[in-house]
Write a protein that holds these residues in place. Structure first.
Motif, PDB file in Angstrom:
ATOM      1  N   ASP A 131      60.113  50.580  10.276  1.00  0.00           N
ATOM      2  CA  ASP A 131      58.731  50.118  10.464  1.00  0.00           C
ATOM      3  C   ASP A 131      58.523  49.415  11.816  1.00  0.00           C
ATOM      4  O   ASP A 131      58.214  48.218  11.873  1.00  0.00           O
ATOM      5  CB  ASP A 131      58.348  49.179   9.325  1.00  0.00           C
ATOM      6  N   PRO A 132      58.646  50.150  12.921  1.00  0.00           N
ATOM      7  CA  PRO A 132      58.649  49.496  14.229  1.00  0.00           C
ATOM      8  C   PRO A 132      57.272  48.977  14.653  1.00  0.00           C
ATOM      9  O   PRO A 132      56.295  49.726  14.706  1.00  0.00           O
ATOM     10  CB  PRO A 132      59.130  50.600  15.176  1.00  0.00           C
ATOM     11  N   VAL A 133      57.210  47.683  14.959  1.00  0.00           N
ATOM     12  CA  VAL A 133      55.992  47.045  15.479  1.00  0.00           C
ATOM     13  C   VAL A 133      56.402  46.131  16.631  1.00  0.00           C
ATOM     14  O   VAL A 133      57.065  45.114  16.416  1.00  0.00           O
ATOM     15  CB  VAL A 133      55.254  46.233  14.398  1.00  0.00           C
ATOM     16  N   TRP A 134      56.003  46.517  17.856  1.00  0.00           N
ATOM     17  CA  TRP A 134      56.204  45.673  19.029  1.00  0.00           C
ATOM     18  C   TRP A 134      54.886  45.092  19.529  1.00  0.00           C
ATOM     19  O   TRP A 134      54.881  44.291  20.448  1.00  0.00           O
ATOM     20  CB  TRP A 134      56.874  46.475  20.149  1.00  0.00           C
ATOM     21  N   SER A 135      53.773  45.463  18.935  1.00  0.00           N
ATOM     22  CA  SER A 135      52.470  45.014  19.421  1.00  0.00           C
ATOM     23  C   SER A 135      52.272  43.515  19.177  1.00  0.00           C
ATOM     24  O   SER A 135      52.889  42.933  18.280  1.00  0.00           O
ATOM     25  CB  SER A 135      51.354  45.791  18.724  1.00  0.00           C
ATOM     26  N   PRO A 136      51.385  42.878  19.954  1.00  0.00           N
ATOM     27  CA  PRO A 136      51.159  41.438  19.786  1.00  0.00           C
ATOM     28  C   PRO A 136      50.394  41.076  18.524  1.00  0.00           C
ATOM     29  O   PRO A 136      50.418  39.916  18.117  1.00  0.00           O
ATOM     30  CB  PRO A 136      50.368  41.045  21.032  1.00  0.00           C
ATOM     31  N   ARG A 137      49.718  42.031  17.916  1.00  0.00           N
ATOM     32  CA  ARG A 137      49.002  41.769  16.670  1.00  0.00           C
ATOM     33  C   ARG A 137      49.288  42.873  15.654  1.00  0.00           C
ATOM     34  O   ARG A 137      49.473  44.035  16.032  1.00  0.00           O
ATOM     35  CB  ARG A 137      47.487  41.693  16.889  1.00  0.00           C
ATOM     36  N   ALA A 138      49.286  42.509  14.376  1.00  0.00           N
ATOM     37  CA  ALA A 138      49.381  43.477  13.289  1.00  0.00           C
ATOM     38  C   ALA A 138      47.956  43.758  12.819  1.00  0.00           C
ATOM     39  O   ALA A 138      47.481  43.177  11.839  1.00  0.00           O
ATOM     40  CB  ALA A 138      50.235  42.930  12.149  1.00  0.00           C
ATOM     41  N   SER A 139      47.279  44.653  13.518  1.00  0.00           N
ATOM     42  CA  SER A 139      45.840  44.791  13.321  1.00  0.00           C
ATOM     43  C   SER A 139      45.361  46.092  13.960  1.00  0.00           C
ATOM     44  O   SER A 139      45.966  46.571  14.922  1.00  0.00           O
ATOM     45  CB  SER A 139      45.122  43.604  13.974  1.00  0.00           C
ATOM     46  N   PRO A 140      44.246  46.644  13.467  1.00  0.00           N
ATOM     47  CA  PRO A 140      43.638  47.775  14.169  1.00  0.00           C
ATOM     48  C   PRO A 140      42.898  47.339  15.430  1.00  0.00           C
ATOM     49  O   PRO A 140      42.472  48.179  16.222  1.00  0.00           O
ATOM     50  CB  PRO A 140      42.650  48.341  13.137  1.00  0.00           C
ATOM     51  N   LEU A 141      42.760  46.027  15.649  1.00  0.00           N
ATOM     52  CA  LEU A 141      42.022  45.489  16.792  1.00  0.00           C
ATOM     53  C   LEU A 141      42.975  44.763  17.731  1.00  0.00           C
ATOM     54  O   LEU A 141      43.870  44.043  17.290  1.00  0.00           O
ATOM     55  CB  LEU A 141      40.934  44.520  16.319  1.00  0.00           C
ATOM     56  N   ALA A 142      42.759  44.921  19.009  1.00  0.00           N
ATOM     57  CA  ALA A 142      43.610  44.267  19.991  1.00  0.00           C
ATOM     58  C   ALA A 142      43.285  42.784  20.149  1.00  0.00           C
ATOM     59  O   ALA A 142      44.106  42.030  20.674  1.00  0.00           O
ATOM     60  CB  ALA A 142      43.476  44.966  21.341  1.00  0.00           C
ATOM     61  N   PHE A 143      42.087  42.358  19.703  1.00  0.00           N
ATOM     62  CA  PHE A 143      41.631  40.992  19.957  1.00  0.00           C
ATOM     63  C   PHE A 143      41.540  40.145  18.689  1.00  0.00           C
ATOM     64  O   PHE A 143      41.142  38.973  18.750  1.00  0.00           O
ATOM     65  CB  PHE A 143      40.257  41.023  20.634  1.00  0.00           C
ATOM     66  N   ALA A 144      41.890  40.698  17.536  1.00  0.00           N
ATOM     67  CA  ALA A 144      41.768  39.956  16.283  1.00  0.00           C
ATOM     68  C   ALA A 144      42.846  40.426  15.308  1.00  0.00           C
ATOM     69  O   ALA A 144      43.429  41.499  15.472  1.00  0.00           O
ATOM     70  CB  ALA A 144      40.379  40.156  15.669  1.00  0.00           C
ATOM     71  N   GLY A 145      43.096  39.603  14.303  1.00  0.00           N
ATOM     72  CA  GLY A 145      44.106  39.932  13.318  1.00  0.00           C
ATOM     73  C   GLY A 145      45.373  39.119  13.524  1.00  0.00           C
ATOM     74  O   GLY A 145      45.513  38.400  14.516  1.00  0.00           O
ATOM     75  N   PRO A 146      46.298  39.188  12.579  1.00  0.00           N
ATOM     76  CA  PRO A 146      47.515  38.373  12.654  1.00  0.00           C
ATOM     77  C   PRO A 146      48.265  38.565  13.968  1.00  0.00           C
ATOM     78  O   PRO A 146      48.570  39.684  14.371  1.00  0.00           O
ATOM     79  CB  PRO A 146      48.334  38.871  11.464  1.00  0.00           C
ATOM     80  N   LYS A 147      48.562  37.441  14.630  1.00  0.00           N
ATOM     81  CA  LYS A 147      49.200  37.465  15.943  1.00  0.00           C
ATOM     82  C   LYS A 147      50.676  37.096  15.825  1.00  0.00           C
ATOM     83  O   LYS A 147      51.047  36.257  14.993  1.00  0.00           O
ATOM     84  CB  LYS A 147      48.492  36.481  16.870  1.00  0.00           C
ATOM     85  N   ARG A 148      51.491  37.709  16.663  1.00  0.00           N
ATOM     86  CA  ARG A 148      52.928  37.431  16.641  1.00  0.00           C
ATOM     87  C   ARG A 148      53.201  35.958  16.947  1.00  0.00           C
ATOM     88  O   ARG A 148      52.670  35.396  17.912  1.00  0.00           O
ATOM     89  CB  ARG A 148      53.687  38.258  17.677  1.00  0.00           C
ATOM     90  N   VAL A 149      54.081  35.370  16.137  1.00  0.00           N
ATOM     91  CA  VAL A 149      54.597  34.030  16.402  1.00  0.00           C
ATOM     92  C   VAL A 149      55.936  34.118  17.126  1.00  0.00           C
ATOM     93  O   VAL A 149      56.287  33.243  17.904  1.00  0.00           O
ATOM     94  CB  VAL A 149      54.720  33.251  15.075  1.00  0.00           C
ATOM     95  N   THR A 150      56.676  35.187  16.845  1.00  0.00           N
ATOM     96  CA  THR A 150      57.973  35.405  17.483  1.00  0.00           C
ATOM     97  C   THR A 150      57.934  36.703  18.270  1.00  0.00           C
ATOM     98  O   THR A 150      57.520  37.744  17.751  1.00  0.00           O
ATOM     99  CB  THR A 150      59.099  35.483  16.432  1.00  0.00           C
ATOM    100  N   ALA A 151      58.370  36.647  19.520  1.00  0.00           N
ATOM    101  CA  ALA A 151      58.478  37.869  20.318  1.00  0.00           C
ATOM    102  C   ALA A 151      59.547  38.769  19.722  1.00  0.00           C
ATOM    103  O   ALA A 151      60.440  38.312  18.991  1.00  0.00           O
ATOM    104  CB  ALA A 151      58.842  37.511  21.759  1.00  0.00           C
ATOM    105  N   PRO A 152      59.502  40.068  19.991  1.00  0.00           N
ATOM    106  CA  PRO A 152      60.530  40.965  19.459  1.00  0.00           C
ATOM    107  C   PRO A 152      61.928  40.539  19.910  1.00  0.00           C
ATOM    108  O   PRO A 152      62.144  40.144  21.057  1.00  0.00           O
ATOM    109  CB  PRO A 152      60.139  42.327  20.054  1.00  0.00           C
ATOM    110  N   GLY A 153      62.873  40.613  18.971  1.00  0.00           N
ATOM    111  CA  GLY A 153      64.243  40.214  19.265  1.00  0.00           C
ATOM    112  C   GLY A 153      64.983  41.173  20.164  1.00  0.00           C
ATOM    113  O   GLY A 153      66.057  40.832  20.693  1.00  0.00           O
ATOM    114  N   VAL A 154      64.440  42.373  20.345  1.00  0.00           N
ATOM    115  CA  VAL A 154      64.943  43.364  21.300  1.00  0.00           C
ATOM    116  C   VAL A 154      63.719  43.921  22.011  1.00  0.00           C
ATOM    117  O   VAL A 154      62.756  44.326  21.353  1.00  0.00           O
ATOM    118  CB  VAL A 154      65.712  44.505  20.609  1.00  0.00           C
TER     119      VAL A 154
END
Length: 328
Positions: free
Chosen positions: A89-112
């Motif tokens: 389930d790869p997600v590197w985006s800054p938000r888990a959302s269909p929108l780039a400006f809203a929705g749950p935002k990453r608290v931790t940067a990707p570990g790789v």
């Protein structure tokens, strides 16, 4: 109401009625109404998470002969086993959302970082929620690695609408795909649901995976509730004990709303017991604030639950991004 499934056209089965998929019979209902959502939000406690936590990304080895997993974040894990490199389930985006400006935002940067990944052979894609199926990430991985994407029914159509050249294999529960010579990814049930919008609920299938490579077995649960536990006992009956289980431990409060669809740490410990897994890794916590529990609560509750059962804490570890776990 929609009269046609945009993702899957197949025969009616015990978990597909021709339009929508459903969970295994006699398990708790995962559908929630707008009223349920409003009730949850009205009573939600104030549990702020940190805006950001420091992560020092690591550079994994190109190939690993044994079995090693590295936490990227949330449900994204790099599995390196018998020379294969597989992402969940790869997600590197800054938000888990269909929108780039809203929705749950990453608290931790990707570990790789994306650039530091070793060659990726395959992706196990459990379902279509935005914190699991991220098109921007899949595009980047396709451009760099052209990996095979194995996923439950219908999710392949979503991927190929955005990435027509993507190599996808869609399978039903109980079916498998060859991800490399001698390596199989078996799709197994999970207790969850799916949607990308407001009109496609349960129109693509969700599931977990049993990865079998060179005599090793790695179970990736995807998103799931515990329910009666029958699906996990059935997985054990079919496959035997996995060497390693990747089990969700976060996004569980409030329980009246989440229990049917998301395990908490106690549920995850029980899954490990039901599977008789040699070891387990806690995933799906600490990266995106999706529910009400404090950020560190899943790891703390996992440690407490293991201690209460007299289980060695080294057997079930809640990995932080950039941390790895190697099984001899």
């Amino acid at each position: 109401m929609p009269k046609r499934n945009p993702y899957h056209a197949g025969p009616v089965t015990d978990h597909f009625d021709g339009l929508r998929f459903r969970n295994v019979e006699n398990e708790p209902e995962t559908d929630r109404s707008l009223g349920d959502v409003l009730r949850w939000r009205r009573a939600a406690p104030n549990t702020p998470w940190p805006r950001a936590l420091e992560v020092s990304p690591v550079v994994p080895e190109t190939r690993v002969a044994g079995l090693r997993v590295t936490m990227v974040g949330h449900a994204t894990v790099l599995i390196q086993v018998a020379g294969l490199n597989i992402l969940t389930d790869p997600v590197w985006s800054p938000r888990a959302s269909p929108l780039a400006f809203a929705g749950p935002k990453r608290v931790t940067a990707p570990g790789v970082t994306l650039d530091a990944l070793p060659p990726i052979d395959a992706i196990l894609l459990s379902h279509n929620h935005y914190d699991h199926l991220d098109i921007a990430t899949l595009r980047a991985l396709h451009a760099r690695h052209d990996p095979l994407i194995v996923t439950p029914l219908g999710n392949d159509v979503i991927v190929k609408r955005h990435i027509p050249a993507a190599r996808t294999i869609a399978r039903d529960w109980g079916e498998h795909a060859e991800v490399a010579p001698g390596a199989q990814a078996h799709v197994v049930p999970a207790l969850h649901w799916s949607s990308r919008g407001v009109r496609d609920r349960r129109m693509a299938l969700w599931g977990g995976f049993m990865l079998r490579v060179a005599g090793r077995q790695v179970y990736f649960a995807g998103d799931t509730g515990y329910g009666t536990g029958a699906i996990f006992r059935a997985i054990y009956a079919r496959f035997g004990a996995p060497d390693l289980a990747l089990l969700p431990i976060g996004a569980y409060d409030p329980r009246w709303f989440m229990a049917a669809q998301h395990t908490d740490p106690d549920d995850a410990i029980q899954i490990m017991a039901d599977l008789d897994a040699r070891a387990a890794i806690g995933i799906h916590w600490g990266t995106f604030k999706l529910t009400d529990e404090p950020r560190d609560d899943p790891a703390l509750r996992l440690a407490a639950g293991l201690a209460a059962r007299g289980i060695d804490p080294a057997r079930f570890v809640a990995l932080q991004p950039a941390e790895s776990f190697t099984l001899d």
